[in-house]
Scaffold this motif. Structure first.
Motif, mmCIF file in Angstrom:
data_model
loop_
_atom_site.group_PDB
_atom_site.id
_atom_site.type_symbol
_atom_site.label_atom_id
_atom_site.label_comp_id
_atom_site.label_asym_id
_atom_site.label_seq_id
_atom_site.Cartn_x
_atom_site.Cartn_y
_atom_site.Cartn_z
ATOM 1 N N MET A 1 -1.493 -5.546 16.253
ATOM 2 C CA MET A 1 -0.727 -4.327 16.099
ATOM 3 C C MET A 1 -1.244 -3.307 17.117
ATOM 4 O O MET A 1 -2.430 -3.045 17.196
ATOM 5 N N GLY A 2 -0.372 -2.737 17.899
ATOM 6 C CA GLY A 2 -0.760 -1.771 18.917
ATOM 7 C C GLY A 2 -0.964 -0.378 18.356
ATOM 8 O O GLY A 2 -0.771 -0.129 17.175
ATOM 9 N N ARG A 3 -1.352 0.534 19.217
ATOM 10 C CA ARG A 3 -1.580 1.915 18.799
ATOM 11 C C ARG A 3 -0.271 2.681 18.625
ATOM 12 O O ARG A 3 -0.275 3.801 18.156
ATOM 13 N N ASP A 4 0.860 2.078 19.007
ATOM 14 C CA ASP A 4 2.149 2.753 18.843
ATOM 15 C C ASP A 4 2.643 2.688 17.401
ATOM 16 O O ASP A 4 3.455 3.499 16.986
ATOM 17 N N THR A 5 2.180 1.709 16.644
ATOM 18 C CA THR A 5 2.577 1.574 15.249
ATOM 19 C C THR A 5 1.336 1.332 14.407
ATOM 20 O O THR A 5 0.350 0.769 14.883
ATOM 21 N N VAL A 6 1.402 1.759 13.182
ATOM 22 C CA VAL A 6 0.298 1.526 12.259
ATOM 23 C C VAL A 6 0.884 1.260 10.879
ATOM 24 O O VAL A 6 1.881 1.878 10.481
ATOM 25 N N GLU A 7 0.316 0.312 10.177
ATOM 26 C CA GLU A 7 0.734 0.007 8.819
ATOM 27 C C GLU A 7 -0.338 0.512 7.871
ATOM 28 O O GLU A 7 -1.497 0.114 7.968
ATOM 29 N N VAL A 8 0.040 1.420 6.990
ATOM 30 C CA VAL A 8 -0.878 1.967 5.995
ATOM 31 C C VAL A 8 -0.435 1.455 4.637
ATOM 32 O O VAL A 8 0.681 1.728 4.202
ATOM 33 N N ARG A 9 -1.291 0.709 4.002
ATOM 34 C CA ARG A 9 -0.965 0.144 2.693
ATOM 35 C C ARG A 9 -1.518 1.047 1.601
ATOM 36 O O ARG A 9 -2.555 1.682 1.769
ATOM 37 N N PHE A 10 -0.803 1.097 0.499
ATOM 38 C CA PHE A 10 -1.264 1.856 -0.649
ATOM 39 C C PHE A 10 -0.937 1.080 -1.910
ATOM 40 O O PHE A 10 -0.069 0.213 -1.921
ATOM 41 N N ALA A 11 -1.664 1.392 -2.973
ATOM 42 C CA ALA A 11 -1.418 0.780 -4.275
ATOM 43 C C ALA A 11 -1.407 1.881 -5.318
ATOM 44 O O ALA A 11 -2.201 2.818 -5.254
ATOM 45 N N LYS A 12 -0.494 1.775 -6.254
ATOM 46 C CA LYS A 12 -0.463 2.703 -7.380
ATOM 47 C C LYS A 12 -1.522 2.276 -8.390
ATOM 48 O O LYS A 12 -1.525 1.137 -8.840
#
Length: 87
Positions: A1-12
């Motif tokens: 994954m490049g610096r142009d996109t980022v995936e941030v995961r979260f959980a309830k």
């Protein structure tokens, strides 16, 4: 994954937690909602629970910033930024 996109995961972590939302496609970040109403007295501080756990990818950081409308009510965070805590 490049610096142009980022995936941030979260959980309830709580059934009443709200998923982060973006105000618009151009928004730089996500809006968070408090899990419960919290009173913060003048000159005091408080932890505001969201009921979420967030996985910040390596090489990135998470920040919490006050809504601009809170400044008009006298609510200003020290240094203007909050830390995403591991609690």
């Amino acid at each position: 994954m490049g610096r142009d996109t980022v995936e941030v995961r979260f959980a309830k972590l709580h059934e009443n937690a709200h998923a982060p939302t973006r105000g618009s496609e151009q928004a730089a970040g996500w809006d968070l909602r408090a899990l419960e109403e919290t009173f913060v007295g003048r000159g005091t501080s408080a932890k505001i629970r969201t009921g979420l756990s967030v996985a910040i990818p390596e090489g990135w950081e998470g920040q919490i910033r006050s809504r601009s409308s809170l400044g008009a009510k006298g609510m200003i965070m020290p240094n203007g930024v909050g830390t995403i805590d591991s609690d």
